[in-house]
Design a protein around this motif. Structure first.
Motif, mmCIF file in Angstrom:
data_model
loop_
_atom_site.group_PDB
_atom_site.id
_atom_site.type_symbol
_atom_site.label_atom_id
_atom_site.label_comp_id
_atom_site.label_asym_id
_atom_site.label_seq_id
_atom_site.Cartn_x
_atom_site.Cartn_y
_atom_site.Cartn_z
ATOM 1 N N VAL A 10 -9.072 5.828 -2.835
ATOM 2 C CA VAL A 10 -7.697 5.338 -2.831
ATOM 3 C C VAL A 10 -6.770 6.501 -3.172
ATOM 4 O O VAL A 10 -7.092 7.296 -4.057
ATOM 5 C CB VAL A 10 -7.541 4.205 -3.871
ATOM 6 N N PRO A 11 -5.596 6.670 -2.506
ATOM 7 C CA PRO A 11 -4.998 5.744 -1.545
ATOM 8 C C PRO A 11 -5.396 5.990 -0.094
ATOM 9 O O PRO A 11 -4.963 5.266 0.785
ATOM 10 C CB PRO A 11 -3.496 5.992 -1.732
ATOM 11 N N ASN A 67 -6.874 3.116 1.903
ATOM 12 C CA ASN A 67 -5.953 2.076 2.371
ATOM 13 C C ASN A 67 -5.379 2.404 3.742
ATOM 14 O O ASN A 67 -4.981 1.506 4.485
ATOM 15 C CB ASN A 67 -4.816 1.905 1.364
ATOM 16 N N ALA A 108 -2.371 -3.017 -3.655
ATOM 17 C CA ALA A 108 -3.721 -2.445 -3.644
ATOM 18 C C ALA A 108 -3.797 -1.125 -4.404
ATOM 19 O O ALA A 108 -4.886 -0.597 -4.576
ATOM 20 C CB ALA A 108 -4.184 -2.229 -2.205
ATOM 21 N N ASP A 109 -2.656 -0.587 -4.851
ATOM 22 C CA ASP A 109 -2.703 0.714 -5.522
ATOM 23 C C ASP A 109 -1.725 0.797 -6.688
ATOM 24 O O ASP A 109 -2.114 0.645 -7.832
ATOM 25 C CB ASP A 109 -2.463 1.851 -4.521
ATOM 26 N N TYR A 111 0.859 -1.178 0.000
ATOM 27 C CA TYR A 111 0.000 0.000 0.000
ATOM 28 C C TYR A 111 0.901 1.236 0.000
ATOM 29 O O TYR A 111 2.060 1.171 0.395
ATOM 30 C CB TYR A 111 -0.883 0.052 1.258
#
Length: 586
Positions: free
Chosen positions: A406-407, A410, A202-203, A135
């Protein structure tokens, strides 16, 4: 001739020094590491190196011999010929054989690195699996259980001492142990177990690297990479309590060579500052770490430039003996070694106290938000918060934005309700906004549950009307380009300008410019697909915008901001694409 001998002697000494470079503080060679794979990679590296050394000595030896012994001053004349069949066969055959041998050595090791059998299939003989997710800007680990219920989750961020030293000029980084290489909670694994690491993101693209493991792997959003490691064969791993007791009871003169290595490991473990690993969110407390007599600590970093906080993503892996690891698992799953502190630890008992929330919010903002938004909300790697219309608007919308965008989402998912309430209250109150807001943890809980709003005492509600955009559900209407662009300007200001900026110049590299970009001036279907599904830090607008707003902002970005593509899509076309999205994307 003396100069030739001196040159030859210096070359010999240089090559001999490679063997001792590993032991020096300034190592010039690869490290052997602590896993079978890392040692195998080191051995292959040395084999290839010495092959290259032999080739270099032979080639340069022949070259220097020819230069010195066939020089013009000795009466030699250059031979005139175009080819020699025997020489050509030799200089093709020998390199071919060398390349085949090197390729065979490398391929054999690559097969082991991929854990493949002779047929190329995964042996699937792992003792356990760890899911590694990158992340911006921290790592999340999940030690997977058999049925999912026994999963152990670890959120590993840069430790506070390093973070403070990186931001405070009055703190000397050299006085911080393991500066920028320590974390709030390490990944804990057992020794002598074959562990599979599944890596994703996740990004944006990250890369997980622990030099002692002998490999690094990219963590890509939407994809997985795999690698494996087994920490083994360090002298301390084969000890019992009596062996460790020798370090304090037996005179050093009586230590064997193995005892010296064991006691060195025991001392190294004892000297490590473990205070960063003890906090209210981690049930593994100081008592457990003191009970561990010896362990291996292996540090690494993110090695893929992933944004402004790239350097704030260290990796720490702690390898424990099986008995210590089992105890750690039991504490993580069942116990709490650290009494949790009051969520609003500011000398008050109530989380509803505004000053307590502001204090908590300031702490969270400095630790989690300031790297991108700036210590004083001036922006940099992310939009400025000073005078931001989104910050000055409804605090409920601000909280929902942080939770879903996002981000930031997260980070927010790892904050408890009081922490998120505090940071929303702090952001809304500071940075020149002066809203006198108060967002309660109970309101955050309701928002997370899918309803409710963040109650606020804001005295300025006029901006709500400015940012209010009426939803247009009539997707069957046929709109002109001018109508879509006019509406799109409003939607762009609300949804996109925070990252891509009002004029479309963006904030590269994290938020690319839209002006003259290949996306906004290229094929319209490619941009539609990108907006529907999202990419990296950009969310999937197919999930959050209705078809009319989507078509409007699409038309605006392609025909304003310095672009003049001249094309657009009708809302009905966009609606059909949104309806076709998979269920999990809607």
């Amino acid at each position: 001739m003396n100069k030739t001998k001196q040159l030859f002697a210096s070359l010999v000494l240089t090559f001999l020094s490679l063997g001792t470079a590993q032991a020096s503080d300034y190592a010039l060679n690869m490290m052997k590491g602590t896993t079978w794979l890392s040692r195998a990679v080191y051995d292959l590296h040395m084999q290839i190196l010495w092959i290259c050394v032999v080739i270099g000595i032979a080639v340069f030896g022949v070259m220097f011999y020819s230069i010195f012994h066939h020089r013009k001053s000795k009466g030699h004349k250059a031979a005139q010929f175009y080819h020699n069949t025997m020489v050509e066969v030799i200089w093709i055959s020998i390199p071919t054989i060398i390349i085949v041998v090197m390729g065979w050595l490398a391929t054999s090791l690559m097969r082991e690195m991929y854990n493949a059998d002779k047929e190329g299939n995964d042996r699937n003989d792992y003792d356990m699996t760890v899911l590694v997710t990158g992340y911006q800007f921290y790592w999340e680990y999940k030690i997977l259980g058999k049925d999912g219920a026994d999963d152990i989750k670890i959120v590993s961020k840069l430790d506070k001492k390093s973070d403070d030293a990186s931001r405070d000029e009055d703190i000397e980084p050299l006085n911080v142990p393991n500066y920028m290489l320590n974390v709030t909670e390490p990944l804990v694994i057992p020794i002598k177990k074959k562990i599979r690491y599944v890596l994703t993101s996740a990004d944006v693209i990250h890369s997980w690297w622990v030099p002692d493991f002998g490999w690094k792997k990219d963590a890509n959003p939407g994809y997985t990479n795999e690698a494996w490691a087994r920490v083994e064969d360090a002298p301390w791993m084969n000890t019992d309590d009596s062996d460790i007791e020798k370090c304090t009871t037996a005179p050093k003169e009586q230590w064997t060579e193995a005892d010296k290595q064991i006691c060195s490991s025991v001392k190294s473990w004892a000297d490590i500052d473990k205070s960063a690993w003890v906090n209210s969110k981690n049930p593994v407390g100081e008592g457990f770490w003191k009970s561990v007599k010896v362990a291996g600590v292996y540090r690494g970093q993110c090695t893929e430039l992933c944004g402004v906080g790239h350097g704030y993503m260290p990796v720490v892996v702690v390898a424990l003996k099986q008995a210590d690891y089992d105890k750690w698992v039991q504490i993580k799953q069942n116990g709490s070694a650290v009494p949790p502190k009051p969520p609003c630890d500011a000398g008050v008992n109530s989380c509803d106290d505004r000053e307590a929330l502001l204090l908590k919010g300031n702490q969270v903002y400095v630790e989690e938000c300031s790297a991108c938004h700036g210590r004083n909300g001036e922006g940099g790697g992310a939009p400025a918060l000073n005078g931001s219309s989104k910050v000055a608007g409804d605090t409920s919308a601000l909280a929902q934005f942080i939770l879903n965008k996002v981000p930031m989402a997260n980070i927010a998912k790892n904050l408890d309700d009081p922490e998120l309430a505090g940071v929303v209250t702090y952001i809304a109150d500071r940075f020149g906004n002066q809203k006198q807001a108060l967002v309660l943890p109970s309101a955050i809980q309701e928002i997370r549950a899918g309803g409710g709003s963040a109650a606020s005492t804001s005295t300025d509600k006029s901006t709500d009307e400015k940012t209010e955009i009426a939803a247009d559900a009539d997707v069957s209407a046929t709109l002109t380009l001018e109508e879509l662009v006019s509406k799109g300007e409003v939607i762009y200001g609300k949804e996109c300008a925070g990252c891509h900026q009002a004029t479309g110049e963006g904030m590269p590299p994290m938020f690319p410019a839209l002006t003259s970009s290949a996306v906004a001036t290229g094929k319209i279907d490619a941009q539609v697909n990108l907006m529907l599904n999202g990419k990296n830090a950009m969310p999937a607008f197919g999930k959050s915008l209705n078809a009319v707003d989507f078509a409007a902002v699409l038309a605006y970005t392609r025909n304003k901001l310095g672009n003049s593509a001249g094309d657009f899509k009708q809302p009905a076309d966009i609606q059909a694409l949104i309806a076709a999205l998979p269920a999990d994307a809607e």
